[in-house]
Motif scaffolding. Sequence first.
Motif, mmCIF file in Angstrom:
data_model
loop_
_atom_site.group_PDB
_atom_site.id
_atom_site.type_symbol
_atom_site.label_atom_id
_atom_site.label_comp_id
_atom_site.label_asym_id
_atom_site.label_seq_id
_atom_site.Cartn_x
_atom_site.Cartn_y
_atom_site.Cartn_z
ATOM 1 N N LEU A 15 0.820 -1.216 0.000
ATOM 2 C CA LEU A 15 0.000 0.000 0.000
ATOM 3 C C LEU A 15 0.851 1.262 0.000
ATOM 4 O O LEU A 15 0.324 2.368 -0.153
ATOM 5 C CB LEU A 15 -0.934 0.008 1.209
ATOM 6 N N GLU A 16 2.164 1.080 0.184
ATOM 7 C CA GLU A 16 3.132 2.181 0.152
ATOM 8 C C GLU A 16 2.770 3.275 1.157
ATOM 9 O O GLU A 16 2.592 4.447 0.811
ATOM 10 C CB GLU A 16 3.244 2.747 -1.274
ATOM 11 N N ILE A 17 2.642 2.857 2.411
ATOM 12 C CA ILE A 17 2.387 3.796 3.507
ATOM 13 C C ILE A 17 3.339 3.467 4.649
ATOM 14 O O ILE A 17 3.806 2.327 4.784
ATOM 15 C CB ILE A 17 0.930 3.714 4.015
ATOM 16 N N SER A 18 3.637 4.454 5.459
ATOM 17 C CA SER A 18 4.531 4.230 6.596
ATOM 18 C C SER A 18 3.778 4.264 7.923
ATOM 19 O O SER A 18 4.071 3.504 8.846
ATOM 20 C CB SER A 18 5.644 5.287 6.609
ATOM 21 N N ASN A 19 2.770 5.126 8.018
ATOM 22 C CA ASN A 19 2.013 5.265 9.261
ATOM 23 C C ASN A 19 0.667 4.556 9.128
ATOM 24 O O ASN A 19 -0.153 4.908 8.283
ATOM 25 C CB ASN A 19 1.808 6.750 9.571
ATOM 26 N N LEU A 20 0.457 3.544 9.962
ATOM 27 C CA LEU A 20 -0.785 2.769 9.880
ATOM 28 C C LEU A 20 -1.853 3.287 10.834
ATOM 29 O O LEU A 20 -2.996 2.819 10.793
ATOM 30 C CB LEU A 20 -0.502 1.294 10.191
ATOM 31 N N ASP A 21 -1.491 4.202 11.695
ATOM 32 C CA ASP A 21 -2.445 4.711 12.681
ATOM 33 C C ASP A 21 -3.268 5.857 12.101
ATOM 34 O O ASP A 21 -2.867 6.516 11.139
ATOM 35 C CB ASP A 21 -1.703 5.189 13.933
ATOM 36 N N ASP A 22 -4.398 6.086 12.711
ATOM 37 C CA ASP A 22 -5.277 7.214 12.372
ATOM 38 C C ASP A 22 -5.802 7.159 10.932
ATOM 39 O O ASP A 22 -6.113 8.199 10.333
ATOM 40 C CB ASP A 22 -4.557 8.556 12.590
ATOM 41 N N LEU A 23 -5.870 5.983 10.371
ATOM 42 C CA LEU A 23 -6.432 5.849 9.022
ATOM 43 C C LEU A 23 -7.934 5.636 9.122
ATOM 44 O O LEU A 23 -8.413 4.838 9.930
ATOM 45 C CB LEU A 23 -5.796 4.666 8.279
ATOM 46 N N THR A 24 -8.672 6.347 8.298
ATOM 47 C CA THR A 24 -10.125 6.181 8.280
ATOM 48 C C THR A 24 -10.507 5.170 7.213
ATOM 49 O O THR A 24 -9.676 4.760 6.383
ATOM 50 C CB THR A 24 -10.818 7.519 7.981
ATOM 51 N N ASP A 25 -11.772 4.794 7.234
ATOM 52 C CA ASP A 25 -12.256 3.849 6.223
ATOM 53 C C ASP A 25 -12.126 4.443 4.823
ATOM 54 O O ASP A 25 -11.820 3.742 3.861
ATOM 55 C CB ASP A 25 -13.719 3.496 6.521
ATOM 56 N N LYS A 26 -12.340 5.757 4.738
ATOM 57 C CA LYS A 26 -12.196 6.437 3.451
ATOM 58 C C LYS A 26 -10.744 6.379 2.982
ATOM 59 O O LYS A 26 -10.465 6.177 1.793
ATOM 60 C CB LYS A 26 -12.652 7.884 3.573
ATOM 61 N N ASP A 27 -9.808 6.543 3.940
ATOM 62 C CA ASP A 27 -8.385 6.461 3.595
ATOM 63 C C ASP A 27 -8.038 5.083 3.042
ATOM 64 O O ASP A 27 -7.289 4.955 2.067
ATOM 65 C CB ASP A 27 -7.522 6.746 4.829
ATOM 66 N N ILE A 28 -8.589 4.066 3.679
ATOM 67 C CA ILE A 28 -8.291 2.693 3.250
ATOM 68 C C ILE A 28 -8.839 2.443 1.843
ATOM 69 O O ILE A 28 -8.190 1.806 1.008
ATOM 70 C CB ILE A 28 -8.881 1.679 4.253
ATOM 71 N N THR A 29 -10.034 2.963 1.578
ATOM 72 C CA THR A 29 -10.618 2.813 0.238
ATOM 73 C C THR A 29 -9.735 3.479 -0.810
ATOM 74 O O THR A 29 -9.498 2.926 -1.898
ATOM 75 C CB THR A 29 -12.022 3.435 0.201
ATOM 76 N N GLN A 30 -9.233 4.666 -0.480
ATOM 77 C CA GLN A 30 -8.352 5.377 -1.413
ATOM 78 C C GLN A 30 -7.033 4.633 -1.602
ATOM 79 O O GLN A 30 -6.490 4.577 -2.712
ATOM 80 C CB GLN A 30 -8.103 6.795 -0.906
ATOM 81 N N LEU A 31 -6.524 4.056 -0.494
ATOM 82 C CA LEU A 31 -5.281 3.287 -0.586
ATOM 83 C C LEU A 31 -5.462 2.060 -1.474
ATOM 84 O O LEU A 31 -4.566 1.685 -2.235
ATOM 85 C CB LEU A 31 -4.827 2.858 0.815
ATOM 86 N N ARG A 32 -6.638 1.425 -1.343
ATOM 87 C CA ARG A 32 -6.915 0.262 -2.187
ATOM 88 C C ARG A 32 -6.901 0.665 -3.669
ATOM 89 O O ARG A 32 -6.297 -0.004 -4.504
ATOM 90 C CB ARG A 32 -8.268 -0.348 -1.821
ATOM 91 N N ARG A 33 -7.584 1.763 -3.997
ATOM 92 C CA ARG A 33 -7.634 2.222 -5.385
ATOM 93 C C ARG A 33 -6.238 2.573 -5.898
ATOM 94 O O ARG A 33 -5.863 2.242 -7.026
ATOM 95 C CB ARG A 33 -8.546 3.442 -5.494
ATOM 96 N N LYS A 34 -5.495 3.258 -5.038
ATOM 97 C CA LYS A 34 -4.139 3.646 -5.427
ATOM 98 C C LYS A 34 -3.283 2.409 -5.696
ATOM 99 O O LYS A 34 -2.530 2.344 -6.675
ATOM 100 C CB LYS A 34 -3.516 4.493 -4.319
ATOM 101 N N ALA A 35 -3.407 1.411 -4.806
ATOM 102 C CA ALA A 35 -2.616 0.186 -4.965
ATOM 103 C C ALA A 35 -3.032 -0.579 -6.218
ATOM 104 O O ALA A 35 -2.189 -1.159 -6.915
ATOM 105 C CB ALA A 35 -2.769 -0.694 -3.729
#
Length: 340
Positions: A15-35
């Motif tokens: 997912l190319e992220i360093s900080n796993l904390d404070d992620l919202t569900d919307k952030d995860i959806t965007q990370l999925r699309r980006k990945a």
Amino acid sequence: MTQKTLTLQDVQRILEISNLDDLTDKDITQLRRKAKKRWHPDTIAHTKPSKEQEALYAENFNLINDVVDLLRAYISGDFQAGQQYSEDYHASTPESPVDVIRRNAPTMQDMLTRVQHEVKETQYKVEESSVTVSDGFLVKDMLKSDLDDNILVVCVMSMYGFVWISLLPFMAISIVLSVNEVLGVLLFIPLMCVSIIHPICCILGIIPLSRYWLPVKVVNFIIPWINFGNIFYIFIAVFSNFGCIAFFIGLPFLIIRMIVTLVKWLIFAPLYAIAIMIWGEKRFGIIKQNVRYMAGVADWYVTKLITTDPSQLETEDLFALSYLYDEYRDVWKKWARDIY
């Protein structure tokens, strides 16, 4: 079916992220699309990737859903740092980039077809340049060809042959003139026209490189006339068994041919050699054509890519189609927003 063990390091890597904390569900959806976009095999398909790269992208792409689930588990507290996360991992051979592109080709073709008008209107990533479609000929090659093809000899002997071929018609017309002057004149005029046209064609043929620089229609016109005079060769062959006739007609023919051949090698050949030294490396007859490009791909090739059945497209064609799809995806999104 094998077991694939995932860790949070895999989450960060894919997912190319360093900080796993404070992620919202919307952030995860965007990370999925980006990945999905980042690791989709299409991303590198047009770059001729190595087998290792293909395998890496295919594996990471297939693991995206798993690492997203792992991330959700971590955020919800169901997974602790240091713990390993296992999901059933399909060990079947991942689709190759070519297969992925071919499967998605209809969608790509449809999108490119829809945005073509918009692209032409906005000229987005469209350019036009002059392309050399024929390098023409080197002057030295053309001059050598003239000598090798015996153009001088052929044209001069054609004129000599035409004299003999036209001799009988002229004799016949002279007889007709003595009997019927009007009819004789009517026959004489076309024969005179032919007698003028033929030597002109032969002279044009003798001029160096005339078959290259004369208009095609002119060349196509003079060649049959030159060949017509060479029918005389057949005449000589027919009468070769008649001693006196063959001697009377054939001997001058051989003498003239010998003289013309000497002229060719003693005069024309040296002149051609000098011309080759001076202009030999210059090119003649270069043909250029203006070609329109979409994102660096020729317009005619774009048409082929979006109209050909995907099953008939070669590997290079599929990579080119995927490349165009990536280049014009933004245009498609804008077009879709404007329409819908």
